[in-house]
Design an enzyme around this catalytic site. Structure first.
Site, PDB file in Angstrom:
ATOM      1  N   GLY A 234     -63.963  12.824   3.000  1.00 25.77           N
ATOM      2  CA  GLY A 234     -63.580  14.223   3.255  1.00 25.77           C
ATOM      3  C   GLY A 234     -62.198  14.515   2.675  1.00 25.77           C
ATOM      4  O   GLY A 234     -61.959  15.577   2.105  1.00 25.77           O
TER       5      GLY A 234
ATOM      6  N   TRP B 204     -62.459  14.752  -1.031  1.00 23.34           N
ATOM      7  CA  TRP B 204     -63.067  16.030  -1.431  1.00 23.34           C
ATOM      8  C   TRP B 204     -61.988  17.093  -1.652  1.00 23.34           C
ATOM      9  O   TRP B 204     -62.092  17.939  -2.539  1.00 23.34           O
ATOM     10  CB  TRP B 204     -64.036  16.503  -0.338  1.00 23.34           C
ATOM     11  CG  TRP B 204     -64.650  17.847  -0.627  1.00 23.34           C
ATOM     12  CD1 TRP B 204     -65.787  18.076  -1.359  1.00 23.34           C
ATOM     13  CD2 TRP B 204     -64.183  19.127  -0.196  1.00 23.34           C
ATOM     14  NE1 TRP B 204     -66.047  19.424  -1.412  1.00 23.34           N
ATOM     15  CE2 TRP B 204     -65.081  20.096  -0.709  1.00 23.34           C
ATOM     16  CE3 TRP B 204     -63.105  19.553   0.567  1.00 23.34           C
ATOM     17  CZ2 TRP B 204     -64.917  21.452  -0.476  1.00 23.34           C
ATOM     18  CZ3 TRP B 204     -62.938  20.905   0.797  1.00 23.34           C
ATOM     19  CH2 TRP B 204     -63.841  21.842   0.282  1.00 23.34           C
ATOM     20  N   HIS B 205     -60.916  17.015  -0.861  1.00 26.24           N
ATOM     21  CA  HIS B 205     -59.858  18.023  -0.975  1.00 26.24           C
ATOM     22  C   HIS B 205     -59.030  17.855  -2.240  1.00 26.24           C
ATOM     23  O   HIS B 205     -58.392  18.810  -2.691  1.00 26.24           O
ATOM     24  CB  HIS B 205     -58.934  17.983   0.245  1.00 26.24           C
ATOM     25  CG  HIS B 205     -59.538  18.613   1.461  1.00 26.24           C
ATOM     26  ND1 HIS B 205     -60.380  17.925   2.293  1.00 26.24           N
ATOM     27  CD2 HIS B 205     -59.447  19.865   1.961  1.00 26.24           C
ATOM     28  CE1 HIS B 205     -60.782  18.740   3.268  1.00 26.24           C
ATOM     29  NE2 HIS B 205     -60.237  19.920   3.085  1.00 26.24           N
ATOM     30  N   GLY B 206     -58.991  16.667  -2.775  1.00 25.86           N
ATOM     31  CA  GLY B 206     -58.210  16.488  -3.992  1.00 25.86           C
ATOM     32  C   GLY B 206     -58.174  15.045  -4.424  1.00 25.86           C
ATOM     33  O   GLY B 206     -58.289  14.135  -3.606  1.00 25.86           O
TER      34      GLY B 206
ATOM     35  N   PHE C 269     -59.134  23.141  -3.910  1.00 27.72           N
ATOM     36  CA  PHE C 269     -59.907  21.989  -3.425  1.00 27.72           C
ATOM     37  C   PHE C 269     -61.313  21.975  -3.996  1.00 27.72           C
ATOM     38  O   PHE C 269     -61.719  22.850  -4.692  1.00 27.72           O
ATOM     39  CB  PHE C 269     -59.947  21.974  -1.900  1.00 27.72           C
ATOM     40  CG  PHE C 269     -58.573  22.009  -1.281  1.00 27.72           C
ATOM     41  CD1 PHE C 269     -57.491  21.382  -1.905  1.00 27.72           C
ATOM     42  CD2 PHE C 269     -58.331  22.689  -0.108  1.00 27.72           C
ATOM     43  CE1 PHE C 269     -56.228  21.419  -1.349  1.00 27.72           C
ATOM     44  CE2 PHE C 269     -57.074  22.727   0.460  1.00 27.72           C
ATOM     45  CZ  PHE C 269     -56.029  22.099  -0.161  1.00 27.72           C
TER      46      PHE C 269
END
Lengths: 398, 494
Positions: free
Chosen positions: B324, B327-329, B494
């Protein structure tokens, strides 16, 4: 729900229309050419903002542009008789960084390129920590479209606030600080600042708050040589496009120079001068240095108790008067043959010039002991240790 | 195109709404849908038309896989293979655009090589439309949804209110709504509710989030430059960013829900006062709820969830949260942020287990207990956000050291930042959120039973009255005055 929707839309449209009407009517950025009414919007107070200046150069073609910081903005008169390419506009921006100067130059080049450019160089333009001002971000210089800029002028909070201030100041009868040619009127700015405490008080107050205490000026200064590349590019483009370029380091008072020394930036200042000379190698661009420890630059301060006396050449240590600016223009634009004020720098004389400045500093220290003592005390009060720099402690002159 | 732009507010939205209802009123529902798809593609292409091709390719590919799974393949192994191919290619696309540079940089560092593939620009919204389509493929393979019509599928992926930064919606949530004829007729109730939610969201973004951002960025930027922030500065920076992110994302979610509602569509709830959470489990049920739901349904559960024992459960939590974070960066700070939250969740579950063992009643917390739990959770979230925002690990550690008082305690940030922070903290803890405020009107797709929401006495209940309409118009007007700041939503990165 229908009633809610209609009330919402009607209220919103009414508020937006009112804002647009006020901003067009008052026209704080001189954008819409609305009628000027004395006592309402006759005097404009934002003529010095980046927003207004960007609009000016987008709509008009000028023969000469004066660029620099507040020193150039106050000191150089576009109406001076020596200018060859007219009309002249003072495009200097308060506390401008080299990044801003570079982008403003590119903007003018893309829209209305001048025939000559008079660029006044200050050490602080090359501070690594300098950033674009918020005013710059909202101007056309930042690359915003005319559409976006117009929307901001019609509907932006800043525009509405400036409209409010314009009306209020006009009602009070306050005069604008700017001429229509972009110059800031020193007489108006500094008469208010000098007030009843006299010019000597302003001199020390300005030097202390703006340069000794301010963390954005000398305190955290880091000389960024990458910004010289921006200057080199300006020189290259001017040569390529037959734009007559003048580079000058404007006059500042000897006590400001001593502040630079005491705050450990004299080597950077010398470095800048060398970099300037290096940048104009193999070009026809002249560079003049009007900083010195003698003559006009060492002008005596009014006596401590004399609140009415005024200096002839300076408003305070950092800002010279228009009379001084006239002498600079006379020299650079060859209106006068007198050459004792200012030095044209070349690769051949830069070392001697730097050496001479060091020598004249030491003479100044001996002849102005009271002023120097007051400066050192002020520095010490602000946590800066006194440094009696000798030539040896500075980097070698050559 | 940004929701918080003149172009969107004064031109795009009014034109799209007017034409949509004009076509809908004539009964050409498919044409109205096509208009929405076209408008959404235009909305997407506004930044960079070059990205459009990539999104359309992704749509075509996933539609083809979805069709194959729905109608053409019955054999379980082939179905599984087709689904695996679909998911891998989707993840491959995401991996290339989002993570290739990151992996190459790390490989170069570890193996002392000099591989260079150039800088790959991240196409806007790729994380969102990829996840949404992966969810669709899995749902199709499970027989939970199916789609026959390409236009419908395009609308499901591109519907502009949720295209750029979510919510990540399920096909089965959206398409039955578009199938209702009633949405093609202009309903003033939808416009009134949608405009109100949009106005509140716009205010949160341009006035509150962008307003506090000026106190966050200088501190984190200084830390990135190696300057150790003092105790006060570090806290001002960390709290300001915590609040900026909250109002930025909350504002975006409100605007997305509000715009969709103007078209008669209810988007799922994505943000539900997360800083009121009393523990980290609760936090993830309130923050970016549709992403949490995706990670839970398509990653945590397939990994085994909590069905394979406590140890395995904790491992699954860590894996889910690390991914997770990723996924944001593409960065170690994001990975650490995810790992930290995984650890927090682990501790939270363990704590619950201990309390259950001690026969504490977790459903009846005391008032003091709730306040303490909320503060501890908030503190944990702030610490994690420091990693999330910091330029690199060194900057994050400098910030945390500053917050612990290990550097000088001087404050260089303006003192008005403190009153700004206090005011915004009061809003996040004591004010009802937008959905609670409009709870009588079912503001979101899956909004819980609205009858239970009790608003504080000082909050005027939203109703379709003239005074509320004027209040909302003033909110929208003030926000429009502040549109001059050119600021994207944080979640667009993101």
């Amino acid at each position: 729900m229908r009633r809610f929707f209609h009330t919402f839309i009607t209220t919103l449209i009414a508020l937006i229309s009112l804002t647009v009407a006020i901003n067009i009517l008052v026209d704080p950025y001189e954008q819409f050419y609305t009628t000027s009414i004395t006592g309402f919007n006759g005097e404009k107070y934002n003529s010095g903002s980046r927003i207004t200046k960007s609009l000016k150069v987008s709509k008009n073609t000028f023969g000469t542009l004066i660029m620099g910081t507040s020193r150039a903005e106050i000191g150089f008169k576009p109406e001076h008789p020596a200018w060859q390419n007219k009309p002249v506009y003072n495009l200097s921006l308060n506390a401008a960084s080299m990044d801003e100067i570079y982008r403003v130059f590119q903007y003018t080049l893309a829209h209305n390129p001048p025939k000559s450019l008079f660029l006044s160089i200050d050490l602080l333009m090359f501070n690594q920590h300098n950033e674009l001002s918020i005013d710059f971000e909202h101007s056309l210089f930042s690359g915003h479209s005319v559409w976006r800029n117009t929307m901001q002028s019609l509907l932006g909070f800043n525009a509405l606030n400036q409209s409010r201030k314009t009306i209020r100041r006009n009602m009070r009868g306050t005069s604008s600080y700017y001429t229509s040619t972009g110059q800031r009127i020193g007489q108006r700015v500094f008469t208010d600042l000098i007030g009843s405490q006299g010019q000597r008080s302003l001199f020390w107050r300005a030097l202390t708050s703006q340069y000794i205490q301010n963390t954005n000026t000398y305190k955290n200064f880091v000389y960024d040589r990458n910004k010289i590349n921006q200057l080199k590019h300006i020189i290259f483009i001017c040569q390529k496009n037959d734009i007559q370029l003048y580079l000058i380091i404007p006059p500042i008072h000897a006590l400001q120079l001593e502040t630079i020394v005491q705050m450990g930036l004299w080597s950077d200042f010398e470095r800048l001068k060398r970099d300037l000379v290096d940048s104009i190698q193999h070009t026809t661009v002249p560079v003049y240095d009007f900083t010195a420890w003698t003559g006009i630059n060492a002008e005596k301060l009014p006596a401590p108790e004399d609140y009415k006396a005024r200096m002839k050449w300076y408003w305070e240590a950092s800002h010279f008067k228009q009379e001084t600016g006239d002498k600079v223009l006379n020299r650079v634009l060859k209106l006068s043959k007198e050459n004792s004020f200012g030095k044209q720098l070349t690769a051949q004389n830069i070392n001697i010039h730097i050496q001479n400045q060091r020598i004249t500093r030491s003479t100044y220290l001996q002849s102005h002991t009271k002023d120097i003592e007051e400066l050192w005390l002020t520095l010490e009060k602000n946590g800066i240790k006194r440094n009696i720099y000798s030539f040896e402690t500075l980097s070698p002159a050559s | 195109m940004l929701f918080n732009s003149y172009e969107f507010i004064f031109f795009f939205l009014p034109i799209v709404l007017t034409v949509f209802f004009a076509i809908g009123r004539s009964g050409y529902f498919a044409t109205a849908m096509a208009w929405l798809v076209l408008a959404s593609l235009f909305f997407y292409a506004w930044w960079n038309p070059a990205y459009l091709g990539l999104m359309i390719t992704s749509i075509l590919f996933n539609y083809a896989i979805g069709q194959t799974l729905s109608h053409h393949v019955q054999h379980p192994h082939i179905r599984k293979g087709t689904l695996t191919l679909g998911v891998i290619l989707n993840l491959g696309l995401l991996a290339y655009f989002k993570y290739a540079n990151f992996f190459i940089d790390n490989a170069n560092h570890i193996f002392n090589t000099h591989l260079d593939i150039g800088t790959i620009l991240l196409p806007l919204a790729i994380s969102f439309f990829t996840f949404q389509q992966i969810a669709y493929l899995i749902d199709v393979s499970r027989g939970e949804t199916k789609e026959y019509n390409f236009l419908h599928y395009c609308l499901f992926v591109t519907f502009f209110p949720q295209l750029i930064a979510g919510p990540i919606v399920h096909h089965k949530e959206m398409m039955p709504q578009f199938a209702k004829k009633s949405i093609y007729r202009l309903k003033y109730s939808n416009l009134a509710i949608g405009l109100s939610i949009f106005a509140v969201g716009l205010f949160k973004k341009v006035v509150l989030a962008d307003g506090i951002a000026i106190y966050a960025s200088p501190v984190f930027d200084s830390a990135a430059g190696g300057i150790a922030p003092g105790f006060a500065d570090a806290w001002v920076g960390a709290l300001s960013y915590t609040l900026q992110l909250y109002f930025d994302f909350s504002g975006y979610c409100d605007m997305a829900i509000g715009v969709a509602r103007m078209f008669g569509i209810r988007l799922p709830l994505n943000f539900h006062s997360p800083y009121k959470a009393t523990n980290i489990i609760d936090f993830w049920r309130r923050w970016h709820m549709t992403l949490s739901r995706f990670l839970r349904d398509y990653l945590y559960f397939p990994l085994g969830g909590n069905r394979k024992g406590t140890t395995r459960r904790y491992i699954n939590l860590i894996i889910t949260m690390v991914l997770g974070g990723l996924w944001h960066g593409a960065g170690w700070t994001f990975i650490l942020w995810g790992a930290l939250h995984g650890f927090f969740l682990m501790v939270n579950h363990a704590w619950h287990a201990v309390r259950k063992f001690l026969q504490h009643d977790l459903s009846q917390p005391s008032h003091i207990g709730t306040i303490i739990s909320r503060l501890i959770t908030f503190l944990a979230v702030i610490v994690a956000w420091v990693f999330f925002r910091a330029e690199d690990l060194a900057a994050a550690l400098l910030m945390l050291q500053g917050m612990c008082g290990l550097h000088a305690s001087n404050m260089t940030m303006p003192t008005e930042s403190l009153s700004y922070i206090v005011a915004l903290l009061a809003i996040i803890w004591f004010a009802p959120n937008t959905q609670e405020w409009l709870s009588r009107y079912r503001p979101a797709f899956d909004y819980p039973n609205n009858e239970q929401v009790t608003l504080p006495r000082w909050v005027p209940v939203w109703r379709a009255s003239r005074s509320i309409a004027v209040l909302m118009a003033c909110t929208a007007f003030i926000s429009i005055l502040y549109l001059t700041r050119d600021s994207e939503f944080l979640y667009f990165n993101f």
